[in-house]
Design a protein around this motif. Structure first.
Motif, mmCIF file in Angstrom:
data_model
loop_
_atom_site.group_PDB
_atom_site.id
_atom_site.type_symbol
_atom_site.label_atom_id
_atom_site.label_comp_id
_atom_site.label_asym_id
_atom_site.label_seq_id
_atom_site.Cartn_x
_atom_site.Cartn_y
_atom_site.Cartn_z
ATOM 1 N N ASN A 58 -45.174 69.485 74.305
ATOM 2 C CA ASN A 58 -44.725 68.139 74.674
ATOM 3 C C ASN A 58 -45.945 67.218 74.612
ATOM 4 O O ASN A 58 -46.300 66.554 75.573
ATOM 5 N N ASP A 59 -46.605 67.233 73.444
ATOM 6 C CA ASP A 59 -47.864 66.483 73.308
ATOM 7 C C ASP A 59 -47.716 65.170 72.552
ATOM 8 O O ASP A 59 -48.709 64.515 72.238
ATOM 9 N N ALA A 60 -46.453 64.793 72.242
ATOM 10 C CA ALA A 60 -46.179 63.535 71.531
ATOM 11 C C ALA A 60 -46.869 63.464 70.172
ATOM 12 O O ALA A 60 -47.150 62.389 69.659
ATOM 13 N N GLY A 61 -47.149 64.642 69.600
ATOM 14 C CA GLY A 61 -47.771 64.687 68.279
ATOM 15 C C GLY A 61 -49.283 64.576 68.301
ATOM 16 O O GLY A 61 -49.924 64.522 67.246
ATOM 17 N N MET A 62 -49.896 64.559 69.492
ATOM 18 C CA MET A 62 -51.357 64.434 69.559
ATOM 19 C C MET A 62 -52.058 65.572 68.824
ATOM 20 O O MET A 62 -53.104 65.355 68.207
ATOM 21 N N GLY A 63 -51.511 66.779 68.901
ATOM 22 C CA GLY A 63 -52.128 67.912 68.220
ATOM 23 C C GLY A 63 -52.168 67.709 66.716
ATOM 24 O O GLY A 63 -53.196 67.915 66.061
ATOM 25 N N ILE A 64 -51.032 67.313 66.153
ATOM 26 C CA ILE A 64 -50.956 67.039 64.713
ATOM 27 C C ILE A 64 -51.967 65.959 64.343
ATOM 28 O O ILE A 64 -52.733 66.100 63.373
ATOM 29 N N LEU A 65 -51.973 64.890 65.106
ATOM 30 C CA LEU A 65 -52.857 63.761 64.817
ATOM 31 C C LEU A 65 -54.329 64.137 64.985
ATOM 32 O O LEU A 65 -55.183 63.697 64.205
ATOM 33 N N ALA A 106 -46.951 59.899 52.391
ATOM 34 C CA ALA A 106 -45.733 59.552 53.124
ATOM 35 C C ALA A 106 -45.281 60.749 53.956
ATOM 36 O O ALA A 106 -45.091 61.841 53.425
ATOM 37 N N ILE A 107 -45.156 60.532 55.261
ATOM 38 C CA ILE A 107 -44.662 61.568 56.162
ATOM 39 C C ILE A 107 -43.201 61.270 56.463
ATOM 40 O O ILE A 107 -42.859 60.185 56.932
ATOM 41 N N LYS A 108 -42.343 62.240 56.188
ATOM 42 C CA LYS A 108 -40.912 62.083 56.463
ATOM 43 C C LYS A 108 -40.509 63.125 57.499
ATOM 44 O O LYS A 108 -40.551 64.329 57.228
ATOM 45 N N GLU A 109 -40.164 62.655 58.690
ATOM 46 C CA GLU A 109 -39.786 63.562 59.775
ATOM 47 C C GLU A 109 -38.278 63.808 59.750
ATOM 48 O O GLU A 109 -37.492 62.878 59.775
ATOM 49 N N ILE A 110 -37.914 65.081 59.706
ATOM 50 C CA ILE A 110 -36.511 65.454 59.651
ATOM 51 C C ILE A 110 -36.099 65.975 61.024
ATOM 52 O O ILE A 110 -36.654 66.960 61.513
ATOM 53 N N CYS A 111 -35.150 65.296 61.660
ATOM 54 C CA CYS A 111 -34.755 65.749 62.998
ATOM 55 C C CYS A 111 -33.276 65.518 63.253
ATOM 56 O O CYS A 111 -32.665 64.611 62.701
ATOM 57 N N ASP A 112 -32.713 66.389 64.093
ATOM 58 C CA ASP A 112 -31.281 66.334 64.388
ATOM 59 C C ASP A 112 -30.965 65.692 65.732
ATOM 60 O O ASP A 112 -29.805 65.459 66.032
ATOM 61 N N LEU A 177 -45.697 60.194 65.649
ATOM 62 C CA LEU A 177 -45.977 60.069 64.214
ATOM 63 C C LEU A 177 -45.342 58.820 63.614
ATOM 64 O O LEU A 177 -45.905 58.202 62.711
ATOM 65 N N PHE A 178 -44.171 58.453 64.133
ATOM 66 C CA PHE A 178 -43.496 57.239 63.662
ATOM 67 C C PHE A 178 -44.388 56.015 63.871
ATOM 68 O O PHE A 178 -44.544 55.181 62.984
ATOM 69 N N ALA A 179 -45.004 55.948 65.052
ATOM 70 C CA ALA A 179 -45.821 54.780 65.380
ATOM 71 C C ALA A 179 -47.201 54.816 64.751
ATOM 72 O O ALA A 179 -47.693 53.811 64.234
ATOM 73 N N ILE A 180 -47.826 55.988 64.789
ATOM 74 C CA ILE A 180 -49.238 56.064 64.395
ATOM 75 C C ILE A 180 -49.431 56.357 62.911
ATOM 76 O O ILE A 180 -50.366 55.854 62.286
ATOM 77 N N LEU A 181 -48.526 57.146 62.318
ATOM 78 C CA LEU A 181 -48.646 57.473 60.885
ATOM 79 C C LEU A 181 -47.650 56.700 60.032
ATOM 80 O O LEU A 181 -47.580 56.912 58.826
#
Length: 217
Positions: A58-65, A106-112, A177-181
């Motif tokens: 639950n890191d809000a994508g900080m690890g990826i970034l 381009a990063i495309k996030e796929i989510c349900d 990722l939506f906001a930062i990338l």
């Protein structure tokens, strides 16, 4: 031809990778997924399809970034570990040493899921316990952290993710990722059917076998 990578978050930062005793959403991170994305970019991929589901964090994508060169700083300008319990300590984001140019990749996030970034319908409250949250106070801490993180993001990138549908997916990866990338959030099933050419393939089929979750031995 344009190089495309397909990255499954669950295979690098997912719940199935951890024993029950190792599940601690305050300490887990998506940095492994970030390493996979970084490797794809270094190999020349210009489009990354990131399937976000089944996360252990639950890191809000900080690890990826973090893996891509971003650094998250506290009030003393010290670099924070990119984990859930750091969220409410982030006061600044340093993006001066990046390994990615959002204009080129381009990063495309796929989510349900359509969960918002914070509040009672989001990651911490809905999925926190299965990821290893043991107390209501930890859930509240994470939710406050997500609210605080969203404010830091809005101040730096002028993006309000509080109302973005799907921002809470995978422990906030969707919104971070939506906001930062400047990533794109795409609906899971619809996008997968398009990527696989399902409608063209099924047009000539006599029989379609479907399975919920997976088809295995």
């Amino acid at each position: 031809a344009e190089e495309v990578a397909y990255v499954e978050l669950a295979l690098s930062s997912g719940l199935p990778l951890l024993d029950q005793s190792d599940r601690n959403v305050m300490e887990t991170s998506t940095i492994g997924t970030g390493e996979v994305i970084k490797d794809a970019i270094l190999q020349g991929c210009k489009t990354i399809y990131l399937f976000i589901g089944g996360s252990s964090s639950n890191d809000a994508g900080m690890g990826i970034l973090h893996a891509l060169g971003f650094r998250f700083l506290d009030s003393n300008e010290e670099v924070l570990k990119p984990i859930g319990k750091s969220l409410n300590r982030v006061t600044a984001i340093d993006d001066s040493n990046l390994l990615i140019d959002t204009n080129e990749v381009a990063i495309k996030e796929i989510c349900d899921v359509k969960n918002p970034f914070y509040g009672i319908n989001v990651a911490a409250y809905i999925y926190g316990k299965q990821k290893g949250i043991s107390s209501e106070s930890d859930i509240e801490t994470l939710d406050k952290g997500l609210r605080s993180f969203a404010e830091v993001i809005q101040e730096k990138y002028s993006v309000d993710i509080s109302r973005v549908s799907g921002a809470g997916a995978a422990g906030g990866v969707g919104g971070g990722l939506f906001a930062i990338l400047d990533s794109e959030l795409l609906p899971g099933t619809e996008t997968l059917l398009k990527l696989t050419g399902f409608h063209q393939q099924v047009a000539g089929a006599d029989l379609v076998i479907s399975g919920e979750g997976k088809i295995d031995k």
